[in-house]
Design a protein around this motif. Structure first.
Motif, mmCIF file in Angstrom:
data_model
loop_
_atom_site.group_PDB
_atom_site.id
_atom_site.type_symbol
_atom_site.label_atom_id
_atom_site.label_comp_id
_atom_site.label_asym_id
_atom_site.label_seq_id
_atom_site.Cartn_x
_atom_site.Cartn_y
_atom_site.Cartn_z
ATOM 1 N N GLU A 91 0.850 -1.189 0.000
ATOM 2 C CA GLU A 91 0.000 0.000 0.000
ATOM 3 C C GLU A 91 0.883 1.234 0.000
ATOM 4 O OE1 GLU A 91 -3.647 1.820 -0.182
ATOM 5 O OE2 GLU A 91 -3.345 -0.329 -0.040
ATOM 6 N N THR A 92 0.823 2.044 -1.026
ATOM 7 C CA THR A 92 1.680 3.230 -1.133
ATOM 8 C C THR A 92 0.853 4.475 -1.406
ATOM 9 O OG1 THR A 92 2.008 2.782 -3.475
ATOM 10 C CG2 THR A 92 3.693 1.947 -1.943
ATOM 11 N N ARG A 93 -0.261 4.620 -0.766
ATOM 12 C CA ARG A 93 -1.093 5.801 -0.961
ATOM 13 C C ARG A 93 -0.709 6.867 0.050
ATOM 14 N NH1 ARG A 93 -6.928 2.909 -1.487
ATOM 15 N NH2 ARG A 93 -6.504 1.832 -3.412
ATOM 16 N N GLY A 94 -0.915 8.095 -0.327
ATOM 17 C CA GLY A 94 -0.694 9.198 0.593
ATOM 18 C C GLY A 94 0.756 9.635 0.659
ATOM 19 N N ARG A 95 1.001 10.598 1.500
ATOM 20 C CA ARG A 95 2.325 11.170 1.652
ATOM 21 C C ARG A 95 3.217 10.261 2.477
ATOM 22 N NH1 ARG A 95 3.812 17.290 2.816
ATOM 23 N NH2 ARG A 95 5.911 16.966 3.575
ATOM 24 N N LYS A 96 4.508 10.307 2.240
ATOM 25 C CA LYS A 96 5.479 9.509 2.985
ATOM 26 C C LYS A 96 5.510 9.986 4.441
ATOM 27 C CE LYS A 96 10.347 8.420 3.106
ATOM 28 N NZ LYS A 96 11.656 8.855 2.650
#
Length: 127
Positions: free
Chosen positions: A13-18
């Protein structure tokens, strides 16, 4: 289509800001909040010298199930009340356990004296 669905399931899951904080920093924040429960997010940021904002620190604490609370303000017992309770205890110190279990108490609440909780229950009197 099936191969695309399988690829999609294996992707992380790589959604949104780091994230601005690492897991290690999150543990340090929660450890400090548990050690000093009344400390503010600004003090945590200053003590740990973090580059993160206070909102990030509060978010980290909420993720760790540490929510902001205000301590309850309870008046301390006055000297006359302490003396009345002591006099009552001295008068009825010789009562047997059976008599105490027959008393109807209508105000069964906690008495807090400097973060120590005292409560009178009939169960421990029966033993």
């Amino acid at each position: 289509m099936i191969s695309n669905a399988l690829k999609w399931q294996t992707k992380p899951e790589t959604r949104g800001r780091k994230r601005n904080t690492t897991i290690h920093v999150d543990h340090r924040i929660t450890r400090m909040a548990k050690k000093h429960p009344i400390i503010s997010s600004r003090e945590i940021k200053d003590d740990l010298q973090l580059p993160a904002s206070t909102a990030t620190i509060r978010r980290c604490l909420r993720e760790a199930k540490l929510f902001a609370r205000n301590p309850r303000k309870v008046p301390l017992l006055e000297k006359k009340d302490v003396l009345k309770r002591l006099q009552f205890a001295k008068e009825y110190i010789d009562w047997p356990k059976e008599k105490w279990c027959n008393i109807l108490r209508t105000d069964e609440g906690k008495i807090t004296l400097h973060n120590s909780h005292y409560s009178l229950e009939c169960e421990y009197l029966k033993d």
